[in-house]
Design a protein around this motif. Structure first.
Motif, short mmCIF file in Angstrom:
data_model
loop_
_atom_site.label_atom_id
_atom_site.label_comp_id
_atom_site.label_asym_id
_atom_site.label_seq_id
_atom_site.Cartn_x
_atom_site.Cartn_y
_atom_site.Cartn_z
N ASP A 106 7.09 56.19 49.88
CA ASP A 106 7.88 57.24 49.23
C ASP A 106 7.36 57.39 47.80
O ASP A 106 7.23 56.40 47.08
CB ASP A 106 9.35 56.81 49.23
CG ASP A 106 10.28 57.86 48.64
OD1 ASP A 106 9.80 58.79 47.96
OD2 ASP A 106 11.50 57.73 48.84
N ILE A 107 7.06 58.62 47.37
CA ILE A 107 6.51 58.80 46.03
C ILE A 107 7.54 58.55 44.93
O ILE A 107 7.20 58.53 43.75
CB ILE A 107 5.88 60.19 45.85
CG1 ILE A 107 6.89 61.31 46.09
CG2 ILE A 107 4.66 60.33 46.74
CD1 ILE A 107 6.35 62.69 45.73
N ASN A 108 8.80 58.33 45.30
CA ASN A 108 9.79 57.92 44.32
C ASN A 108 9.58 56.47 43.90
O ASN A 108 10.11 56.03 42.88
CB ASN A 108 11.20 58.08 44.89
CG ASN A 108 11.65 59.52 44.94
OD1 ASN A 108 12.02 60.10 43.91
ND2 ASN A 108 11.61 60.11 46.12
N ASN A 109 8.84 55.73 44.72
CA ASN A 109 8.58 54.32 44.43
C ASN A 109 7.21 53.97 45.01
O ASN A 109 7.09 53.39 46.08
CB ASN A 109 9.67 53.44 45.05
CG ASN A 109 9.54 51.99 44.66
OD1 ASN A 109 8.91 51.66 43.67
ND2 ASN A 109 10.11 51.11 45.48
N ILE A 110 6.16 54.31 44.29
CA ILE A 110 4.78 54.15 44.77
C ILE A 110 4.33 52.70 44.62
O ILE A 110 4.34 52.15 43.51
CB ILE A 110 3.83 55.08 44.00
CG1 ILE A 110 4.29 56.53 44.14
CG2 ILE A 110 2.41 54.93 44.51
CD1 ILE A 110 3.53 57.52 43.28
N PRO A 111 3.93 52.05 45.73
CA PRO A 111 3.52 50.64 45.67
C PRO A 111 2.09 50.46 45.14
O PRO A 111 1.21 49.89 45.80
CB PRO A 111 3.63 50.20 47.14
CG PRO A 111 3.33 51.44 47.92
CD PRO A 111 3.92 52.57 47.12
N ILE A 112 1.85 50.96 43.96
CA ILE A 112 0.56 50.83 43.28
C ILE A 112 0.84 50.29 41.88
O ILE A 112 1.79 50.73 41.22
CB ILE A 112 -0.15 52.20 43.16
CG1 ILE A 112 -0.44 52.78 44.55
CG2 ILE A 112 -1.44 52.08 42.35
CD1 ILE A 112 -1.49 52.04 45.36
N VAL A 152 9.88 61.02 39.83
CA VAL A 152 8.58 61.07 40.50
C VAL A 152 7.45 61.24 39.50
O VAL A 152 6.42 60.56 39.58
CB VAL A 152 8.55 62.20 41.55
CG1 VAL A 152 7.12 62.48 42.01
CG2 VAL A 152 9.40 61.83 42.75
N VAL A 153 7.62 62.12 38.53
CA VAL A 153 6.57 62.34 37.53
C VAL A 153 6.38 61.08 36.68
O VAL A 153 5.26 60.74 36.30
CB VAL A 153 6.88 63.57 36.66
CG1 VAL A 153 5.87 63.70 35.53
CG2 VAL A 153 6.87 64.83 37.51
N SER A 154 7.46 60.36 36.42
CA SER A 154 7.35 59.09 35.70
C SER A 154 6.57 58.07 36.52
O SER A 154 5.79 57.28 35.97
CB SER A 154 8.75 58.53 35.38
OG SER A 154 9.41 59.35 34.43
#
Length: 231
Positions: free
Chosen positions: A84-90, A113-115
């Protein structure tokens, strides 16, 4: 699907994005490229062939399986993550170049998301996103697709009509917002981005729903003017 990969790899849709993406990193050292909502990751395949490392993020397992299949058949390497791009595992400060084609307009919390995008970018990194623009087009013909103008009062009215009254049956692309320029700039600057450019996404436009070729050509010409920008 995608039996003839070359056909899609060199499609006009892909070329339209590459003419923006390639100059951002053209002639520089090899980079880490990431695409959110990557689907089959065809832009990433082009980037891989230029010698860059490729990461694809998508919430669909099926889309990522398709991407892996395409890359295997092309002897290419890509790192694909279902997330989910709300919590990107990177981890922080990892990405040189990021692309999101028609993705961030589908989230409820754009600021978050932008943050997240800013968090994973290197200090010298660049991000390129395409989104629907809040224009007369958004307030007219895009309403047949259930677009939600991200503007006070208009947003609440559109959500009430498309979600509460119509039950989302006309929301062709799911929950999709269109944005005014000031909202995009404010959001990206707030997240930490140092330079934010917003302008017309020059791409091949199609208005088949009009049903009349002459009228469709008029729509295409009007879309070049700021009052009618689609993206």
């Amino acid at each position: 699907a995608y039996e003839n990969i070359d056909k899609y790899l060199h499609s006009q849709e892909v070329k339209d994005v590459l003419k923006y993406i390639e100059p951002l990193w053209g002639g520089k050292e090899k980079c880490t490229y990431m695409e959110i909502g990557c689907g089959p990751s065809l832009i990433g395949l082009h980037m891989f062939k230029k010698g860059h490392s490729v990461i694809g993020i998508d919430s669909s397992h099926e889309a990522l399986k398709l991407a892996q299949n395409i890359y295997q058949r092309q002897d290419a390497n890509g790192f694909f993550v279902c997330a989910d791009i709300n919590n990107i595992p990177i981890k922080n400060n990892s990405i040189d170049l990021l692309y999101g084609g028609g993705v961030i307009e589908h989230v409820n919390d754009l600021d978050n998301v932008v943050s997240e995008l800013y968090r994973i970018m290197k200090p010298s990194g660049m991000a390129f996103n395409t989104v629907p623009y809040l224009s007369l087009g958004s307030l007219s013909y895009r309403q047949i697709w259930g677009n939600i103008p991200d503007f006070p009062i208009l947003k609440q009215i559109a959500e009430f009509i498309h979600i509460t009254l119509l039950g989302g049956k006309h929301m062709r692309f799911g929950y999709e917002k269109s944005f005014p320029i000031y909202k995009l700039k404010k959001t990206f600057y707030k997240a930490g981005f140092k330079r934010v450019n917003v302008g017309f996404f020059d791409c091949a436009l199609k208005f088949e729903f009009v049903g009349n070729k002459r009228l469709e050509n008029i729509f295409v010409k009007l879309a070049k003017y700021k009052l009618f920008w689609p993206m």
